[in-house]
Design a protein around this motif. Structure first.
Motif, short mmCIF file in Angstrom:
data_model
loop_
_atom_site.label_atom_id
_atom_site.label_comp_id
_atom_site.label_asym_id
_atom_site.label_seq_id
_atom_site.Cartn_x
_atom_site.Cartn_y
_atom_site.Cartn_z
N ARG A 33 9.84 9.42 -22.25
CA ARG A 33 9.62 10.45 -21.23
C ARG A 33 9.71 11.88 -21.77
O ARG A 33 8.80 12.68 -21.61
CB ARG A 33 10.60 10.26 -20.08
N GLU A 83 3.12 19.34 -21.97
CA GLU A 83 3.34 20.77 -21.70
C GLU A 83 2.76 21.63 -22.82
O GLU A 83 2.13 22.65 -22.56
CB GLU A 83 4.84 21.04 -21.52
N LEU A 100 6.50 14.32 -22.03
CA LEU A 100 6.36 15.49 -21.16
C LEU A 100 6.28 16.79 -21.96
O LEU A 100 5.54 17.70 -21.61
CB LEU A 100 7.50 15.54 -20.14
#
Length: 169
Positions: A147, A155, A151
């Protein structure tokens, strides 16, 4: 939505994390199934006036195949609800820092979560991980990723695209 297939592939969770997820999710969901079973038996006992112990004893005499089917459906249902509500996470995934994403990088739809979790009822689904990808992932077009790293990569990719858009405006 941008296709983040490359990022998904780069940050796929290792098989050991998937195995730990499976153990934690199986144990926690088993506890949940037992709690639901006890509540259902208690309510049935109160409504019918039958003795709680006698009802639990009669349910424990259930056909083993039917018992396995009911337990599997409850497990799939609970995992579907948990992963859908917590947006691709379960207790195992919370602990190991992983999450489920669609193979293109987006959040799976409710239909994807439904396919993913009810595919687990298929016998030998757990053994499908001896290959490259488990059946419940391939049939639902989902993958489990690490995760935090995933992420952060999404980004960074988004930030790079934003810089390009600002420069052209």
């Amino acid at each position: 939505m941008k296709n983040n297939y490359r990022i998904v592939e780069r940050y796929k969770a290792e098989k050991i994390l998937r195995f730990v997820n499976a153990i934690i999710d199986s144990l926690s969901t088993f506890v949940l199934v037992v709690i639901v079973y006890l509540i259902a038996v208690l309510i049935y006992s109160l409504v019918t006036g039958n003795d709680f112990i006698m009802v639990t004893d009669s349910v424990s005499q259930m056909n083993p195949l039917l018992d396995r089917l009911v337990t599997s459906v409850l497990f799939a249902f609970f995992m579907f609800v948990i992963e859908f509500v917590i947006k691709g996470r379960s207790l195992g995934k919370l602990i190991t820092g992983t999450m489920v994403v669609h193979e293109n990088g987006g959040l799976p739809t409710s239909n994807d979560f439904l396919k993913r979790n009810f595919s687990r009822i298929v016998p030998f689904d757990a053994l499908s991980f001896l290959g490259n990808r488990g059946w419940h992932d391939s049939w639902s077009d989902t993958k489990v990723v690490k995760r935090k790293a995933y992420l952060e990569a999404v980004e960074r990719e988004s930030s790079i695209e934003d810089i390009g858009q600002i420069a052209t405006e």
